[in-house]
Scaffold this active site. Structure first.
Site, PDB file in Angstrom:
ATOM      1  N   ASP A 137     -35.272 -19.095   8.252  1.00 19.91           N
ATOM      2  CA  ASP A 137     -35.491 -18.167   7.237  1.00 19.91           C
ATOM      3  C   ASP A 137     -36.642 -18.495   6.568  1.00 19.91           C
ATOM      4  OD1 ASP A 137     -34.519 -15.919   5.621  1.00 19.91           O
ATOM      5  OD2 ASP A 137     -32.652 -16.609   5.571  1.00 19.91           O
TER       6      ASP A 137
ATOM      7  N   HIS B 267     -43.685 -13.426   3.839  1.00 17.53           N
ATOM      8  CA  HIS B 267     -42.563 -13.531   3.434  1.00 17.53           C
ATOM      9  C   HIS B 267     -41.591 -14.552   4.399  1.00 17.53           C
ATOM     10  CE1 HIS B 267     -42.409 -11.119  -0.412  1.00 17.53           C
ATOM     11  NE2 HIS B 267     -43.563 -11.027   0.226  1.00 17.53           N
TER      12      HIS B 267
HETATM   13  C1  GDG Z   1     -37.127 -11.636   3.433  1.00 12.27           C
HETATM   14  C2  GDG Z   1     -37.268 -13.078   4.344  1.00 12.27           C
HETATM   15  C3  GDG Z   1     -37.435 -14.208   2.044  1.00 12.27           C
HETATM   16  C4  GDG Z   1     -27.414  -8.999   0.268  1.00 12.27           C
HETATM   17  N1  GDG Z   1     -26.281  -8.375   0.153  1.00 12.27           N
HETATM   18  C5  GDG Z   1     -26.086  -7.369  -0.795  1.00 12.27           C
HETATM   19  C6  GDG Z   1     -27.495  -7.437  -1.439  1.00 12.27           C
HETATM   20  N2  GDG Z   1     -28.234  -8.504  -0.586  1.00 12.27           N
HETATM   21  C7  GDG Z   1     -29.548  -8.769  -1.109  1.00 12.27           C
HETATM   22  C8  GDG Z   1     -29.539 -10.291  -1.550  1.00 12.27           C
HETATM   23  C9  GDG Z   1     -30.938 -10.850  -1.419  1.00 12.27           C
HETATM   24  C10 GDG Z   1     -31.407 -10.013  -0.281  1.00 12.27           C
HETATM   25  O1  GDG Z   1     -30.318  -8.767   0.062  1.00 12.27           O
HETATM   26  C11 GDG Z   1     -31.462 -10.669   0.934  1.00 12.27           C
HETATM   27  O2  GDG Z   1     -32.748 -11.670   0.668  1.00 12.27           O
HETATM   28  P1  GDG Z   1     -33.093 -12.958   1.635  1.00 12.27           P
HETATM   29  O3  GDG Z   1     -34.013 -13.613   1.162  1.00 12.27           O
HETATM   30  O4  GDG Z   1     -31.609 -13.449   1.752  1.00 12.27           O
HETATM   31  O5  GDG Z   1     -33.391 -12.334   3.157  1.00 12.27           O
HETATM   32  P2  GDG Z   1     -34.299 -10.886   3.719  1.00 12.27           P
HETATM   33  O6  GDG Z   1     -33.719  -9.891   3.290  1.00 12.27           O
HETATM   34  O7  GDG Z   1     -34.247 -11.352   5.328  1.00 12.27           O
HETATM   35  O8  GDG Z   1     -35.624 -11.271   3.150  1.00 12.27           O
HETATM   36  C12 GDG Z   1     -36.675 -13.916   3.489  1.00 12.27           C
HETATM   37  C13 GDG Z   1     -37.217 -12.720   1.358  1.00 12.27           C
HETATM   38  O9  GDG Z   1     -37.995 -11.918   2.372  1.00 12.27           O
HETATM   39  C14 GDG Z   1     -38.235 -12.908   0.295  1.00 12.27           C
HETATM   40  O10 GDG Z   1     -39.341 -13.234   0.475  1.00 12.27           O
HETATM   41  O11 GDG Z   1     -36.336 -15.074   1.108  1.00 12.27           O
HETATM   42  O12 GDG Z   1     -36.497 -15.362   4.070  1.00 12.27           O
HETATM   43  O13 GDG Z   1     -36.575 -12.855   5.627  1.00 12.27           O
HETATM   44  O14 GDG Z   1     -31.716 -10.592  -2.620  1.00 12.27           O
HETATM   45  O15 GDG Z   1     -28.945 -10.288  -2.939  1.00 12.27           O
HETATM   46  N3  GDG Z   1     -27.647  -6.924  -2.702  1.00 12.27           N
HETATM   47  C15 GDG Z   1     -26.837  -5.955  -2.932  1.00 12.27           C
HETATM   48  N4  GDG Z   1     -25.414  -5.768  -2.461  1.00 12.27           N
HETATM   49  C16 GDG Z   1     -25.276  -6.563  -1.394  1.00 12.27           C
HETATM   50  O16 GDG Z   1     -24.015  -6.376  -0.827  1.00 12.27           O
HETATM   51  N5  GDG Z   1     -27.111  -5.254  -4.168  1.00 12.27           N
END
Ligand code: GDG
Length: 499
Positions: free
Chosen positions: A384, A172
């Site tokens: 990322d 990921h």
């Molecule tokens: C890893 C990789 C890759 C955020 N604030 C709230 C909330 N979120 C949720 C978002 C999103 C998730 O958190 C964050 O996902 P990301 O993809 O931005 O980042 P990572 O957590 O680092 O994930 C990344 C991912 O895996 C998938 O392969 O894209 O690059 O690092 O879904 O919505 N959710 C809620 N409240 C919040 O305040 N409910």
């Protein structure tokens, strides 16, 4: 049986739920997020198991844990199998090797890395335990689908025990280029671990090519066969199939969420509170890879240099607590809080606070309301794997006129380059200029770009991703995957595009 129809054994560090102890009683919160949504129906339909750590820090007896998980398994339609970690393992395998060595190294942040033999030893031991659980609950017909950097050694552990299974792995996070990867003291062992899988997939072409370059460093005679997102790397020690498959979100779910009563209410309240102002929005897990300090600095520069814009913009930053207890993260939180109060202290007026900061997780329908209300989403990680926030913003932008400012170093830039304003997050001046350009962009241009963005995310959603992953793992052709949709190998430099 081909892996396309095989029973699935999904293995990830965490189970799709969080087990906590409050007032002496155990309770769990069901997991959410794209992966759970996508894997749920697949596991249910074809039968399957999800293996992972339930996330508890306090010890719990296995029979009690099984008793708690029983009804959850029944409700979700697939079995949840726990792997218990003790405090030392959480410290050494999870916080140590996974999060203090691999996480920073794979995000090109070598100076943040902590390499410790004790952590590496625990990594091997815990990977072995996950492998034993996977072996015990699977047979040769099943496909074991392993997720992420915590479990790069699982297939090797199966091989060492002469357990024959079909295995696939998805990373990921990014995969670094050789000059960074080779700094890892256990570089050969990690490559050996990854090459033990039958299929290894990455988020972008750039990650896959970095991996191939590392393969060549260790096995110089390895040769790539084929073209497109999935290729075979031939080695004397055995072939390995490698792919570039960008993960996505459940577009329809987020779009519906943005139309839910709570989202509509949140959106209206935000627009009312910030009437006549452009709303910038940042949503991140607290992490040094997300470029939050640079982003705030750019916003500060904008306010400094563009007096006319003061009071006609507002920046809302939502920061979700993460990896609490880890010193680097609490330091980062302090620095961010200082940056926020510096900006507010300097520019706020009686009727306007330039920066609004939430340090907590919001319910998903409320978050959808924030996405919907935002005129500009500012998604500027230093590096990322993908970044789902960028895609969620597009899905929730049901009014179709928002602007996405996106880092060149997010995996999502590959698919969203045609609609987003791409930025180098290290170039604070350039980012400030892009924020101004986003504010000034004509409605027609915004709509044209958002149509492209929404189309890209809708067409290649999480169900498309799961389907194509399983196709690739079974040697079938991919569906709806034009080759030019892949991320470019390097970001295309476009100096001062908006001057
Ligand atoms: C890893 C990789 C890759 C955020 N604030 C709230 C909330 N979120 C949720 C978002 C999103 C998730 O958190 C964050 O996902 P990301 O993809 O931005 O980042 P990572 O957590 O680092 O994930 C990344 C991912 O895996 C998938 O392969 O894209 O690059 O690092 O879904 O919505 N959710 C809620 N409240 C919040 O305040 N409910």
């Amino acid at each position: 049986m081909s892996p396309l129809s095989a029973r699935l054994i999904v293995v990830s560090n965490r189970l799709p739920l969080a087990l906590k102890r409050e007032d002496g009683k155990w309770r769990f919160e069901a997991g959410s997020g794209g992966l759970v949504t996508a894997m749920g129906p697949v596991l249910k339909n074809r039968g399957g198991i999800w293996i992972g750590w339930p996330g508890n820090r306090e010890p719990i007896e296995l029979p009690l844990l099984r008793q708690i998980l029983g009804p959850v398994s029944e409700e979700s339609g697939y079995r949840l199998l726990p792997v218990i970690l003790d405090e030392g393992e959480v410290e050494n395998y999870y916080e140590g090797f996974a999060n203090a060595a691999i996480w920073p190294l794979f995000h090109d942040l070598q100076t943040e890395c902590l390499f410790h033999p004790r952590h590496w030893e625990a990594y091997g031991k815990v990977n072995g335990r996950f492998a034993r659980v996977a072996a015990r609950h699977s047979d040769r017909e099943d496909l074991i689908w392993v997720h992420d950097y915590h479990l790069m050694h699982l297939a090797l552990k199966l091989k060492e025990r002469a357990v024959e299974r079909r295995t696939a792995f998805f990373l990921h996070i990014p995969f670094p280029p050789p000059d960074i990867f080779l700094k890892l003291p256990w570089r050969y062992e990690i490559m050996e671990g990854l090459t033990a899988y039958d299929f290894v997939a990455f988020q972008t072409m750039r990650d896959r090519q970095n991996f191939q370059a590392c393969l060549r460093a260790f096995w110089p005679s390895s040769r790539v066969r084929g073209r497109g997102p999935v290729v075979t790397v031939g080695r004397d020690e055995g072939d390995i199939v490698v792919g570039a498959l960008p993960i996505s979100i459940d577009f329809a779910h987020f779009e519906a969420l943005a139309r839910s009563p709570k989202a509509v209410q949140t959106c209206e309240e935000l627009r009312k509170a910030h009437r006549g102002r452009k709303i910038f929005l940042g949503v991140d897990r607290l992490d040094y890879t997300k470029g939050i300090l640079q982003r705030l600095e750019a916003y500060g520069r904008l306010l400094e240099g563009q007096e006319a814009l003061r009071e006609s913009v507002v920046f809302i930053q939502i920061l979700v607590p993460s990896r609490e207890g880890v010193e680097a993260y609490s330091r980062l939180r302090d620095e961010i809080e200082r940056a926020v109060s510096r900006i507010n202290g300097r520019y706020a007026t009686t009727g306007w606070t330039p920066l609004s900061f939430f340090f907590r997780s919001l319910p998903s329908d409320e978050l959808a309301g924030f996405y919907r209300a935002a005129d500009v989403a500012v998604v500027t990680p230093l590096r990322d794997g993908m970044n789902l926030v960028a895609k969620e913003y597009c899905a929730c932008n049901t009014d179709g006129d928002g602007v996405l400012v996106l880092s060149e170093f997010a995996g999502a830039a590959g698919q969203l380059a045609k609609g987003a304003l791409l930025v180098n997050p290290h170039d604070v001046e350039g980012l400030a200029r892009t924020l101004v350009a986003a504010c000034d962009m004509a409605r027609e241009e915004r709509e044209k770009r958002m149509i492209r963005l929404r189309r890209a995310v809708r067409r290649q959603d999480i169900f498309w991703w799961v389907d194509n992953f399983l196709r690739a793992a079974s040697g079938r052709a991919l569906r709806d995957f034009p080759p030019d949709d892949l991320a470019p190998l390097l970001p295309r430099p476009r100096e001062r595009p908006l001057a």
